[in-house]
Design an enzyme around this catalytic site. Structure first.
Site, PDB file in Angstrom:
ATOM      1  CG  ASP A 199     -10.877   0.311 -54.626  1.00 51.77           C
ATOM      2  OD1 ASP A 199      -9.590   1.757 -55.117  1.00 51.77           O
ATOM      3  OD2 ASP A 199     -10.656  -0.531 -55.141  1.00 51.77           O
TER       4      ASP A 199
ATOM      5  CD  GLU B 261     -12.497  -5.991 -55.021  1.00 47.91           C
ATOM      6  OE1 GLU B 261     -12.599  -6.749 -55.899  1.00 47.91           O
ATOM      7  OE2 GLU B 261     -12.040  -5.770 -54.137  1.00 47.91           O
TER       8      GLU B 261
ATOM      9  CG  ASN C 285      -8.226  -0.268 -57.798  1.00 48.44           C
ATOM     10  OD1 ASN C 285      -7.099  -0.495 -57.197  1.00 48.44           O
ATOM     11  ND2 ASN C 285      -9.178  -0.691 -58.144  1.00 48.44           N
TER      12      ASN C 285
ATOM     13  CG  ASP D  13     -10.988   3.197 -50.908  1.00 47.93           C
ATOM     14  OD1 ASP D  13     -11.454   2.444 -51.780  1.00 47.93           O
ATOM     15  OD2 ASP D  13      -9.491   2.285 -50.248  1.00 47.93           O
TER      16      ASP D  13
ATOM     17  CG  ASP E 241      -8.188  -5.877 -50.056  1.00 47.18           C
ATOM     18  OD1 ASP E 241      -9.047  -5.272 -50.000  1.00 47.18           O
ATOM     19  OD2 ASP E 241      -7.261  -5.664 -50.686  1.00 47.18           O
ATOM     20  CG  HIS E 242      -9.879  -1.027 -49.960  1.00 53.72           C
ATOM     21  ND1 HIS E 242      -9.971  -0.369 -51.290  1.00 53.72           N
ATOM     22  CD2 HIS E 242      -9.784  -2.187 -50.821  1.00 53.72           C
ATOM     23  CE1 HIS E 242      -9.410  -0.463 -51.792  1.00 53.72           C
ATOM     24  NE2 HIS E 242      -9.482  -2.206 -51.889  1.00 53.72           N
TER      25      HIS E 242
ATOM     26  CG  ASN F 261     -12.652  -2.514 -52.576  1.00 49.59           C
ATOM     27  OD1 ASN F 261     -13.216  -3.502 -52.588  1.00 49.59           O
ATOM     28  ND2 ASN F 261     -12.726  -2.484 -53.327  1.00 49.59           N
TER      29      ASN F 261
END
Length: 255
Positions: free
Chosen positions: A146, A34, A148, A217, A246-247, A7
């Site tokens: 991802d 994303e 989540n 992930d 951030d991933h 991501n």
DNA sequence: ATGGTTGCTTAGCAA
């Protein structure tokens, strides 16, 4: 064979890191989430110059998924095509010979009482339905992205504090369990049964420096392909330095 | 000290 999922949280913001990562790790397949851009703004020429092809389902501002591959795909599907009205670009599937690769960006859900949380649970149910109607568990399929959802306690830095969050709640985990029960294995966990590891750290509250991460992930594979996995790892170094996503990328290597 | 971010798009939303 190497496959990874990442991501990138805006491909434009991650452009240089993206191409550097491709060159450094030479994946055969890289599932992205994303993108936050339309197909028209995807860096098609630079990807080709790097020696890769791409299958892209873009969207302005939000979402957007892609599969970057060393060889071009034989077939591509944008969205699950299940008749559900869904304006969000969160699913792309591509076939490479007898291997099916799918890149997913499962809805976050925002908060448990928000309508987005129902959308998240329903989206995971639809994904299971997609697999059940288009595939058999005996095929070679890798569903990467991802999700989540942090599957278990080993995947969460602060399990007690975050038990009620949309990433850890029992109903979210049950939805992921239900998806896996169709015939998918969490390849990272299969290869690293006892390893505490995370793939996402919130930009807020100094998540990365404090080690406050979650493993959300995943590379899920059917039995025939999962059995061929030699190793799986998370490129935590990619979360360091200037302007990281951030991933972190999650990688699986096959014999 | 009880906060601490980033990205897209332009003040507010999403993660």
């Amino acid at each position: 064979m190497r496959i990874a999922t990442w991501n990138v949280n805006s491909l434009r913001s991650r452009n240089d890191r993206f191409f550097a990562w491709l060159e450094r790790h030479e994946p055969d397949y890289l599932c992205l989430q994303e993108l936050k851009l339309t197909e028209a703004l995807f860096p098609w020429d630079a990807v080709k110059a790097a020696g890769y092809a791409a299958s892209v389902f873009g969207q302005k501002t939000y979402n957007g998924v892609a599969i970057v591959s060393a060889a071009p795909a034989d077939d591509i599907r944008l969205g699950m095509g299940d008749g559900v009205e869904d304006p969000e670009a969160r699913f792309i599937a591509a076939r490479f010979g007898d291997l099916h690769v799918i890149s997913v960006y499962v809805p976050n859900g925002r908060t448990p009482d928000h309508p987005a949380y129902g959308y998240k649970l329903e989206w995971l149910r639809r994904l299971r339905g997609y697999l059940a109607s288009h595939h058999k568990p005996s095929e070679k399929i890798l569903v990467c992205g991802d999700y989540n959802v942090a599957p278990g306690e080993l995947d969460v830095a602060r399990p007690d504090e975050w038990a009620a969050s949309v990433l850890c709640r029992a109903d979210a985990r049950a939805a992921l369990d239900d998806l896996r029960s169709w015939g998918l294995v969490d390849i990272f966990r299969q290869r690293n049964p006892d390893l505490r590891a995370y793939s996402w750290w919130d930009y807020r509250m100094l998540g990365f420096p404090k080690g406050n991460g979650l493993r959300i992930d995943h590379i899920l594979g059917t039995a025939s392909i999962a059995a061929a996995a030699a190793g799986a790892w998370i490129d935590r170094d990619e979360r360091k330095g200037k302007k990281p996503s951030d991933h972190a990328p999650v990688v699986a290597d096959f014999g």
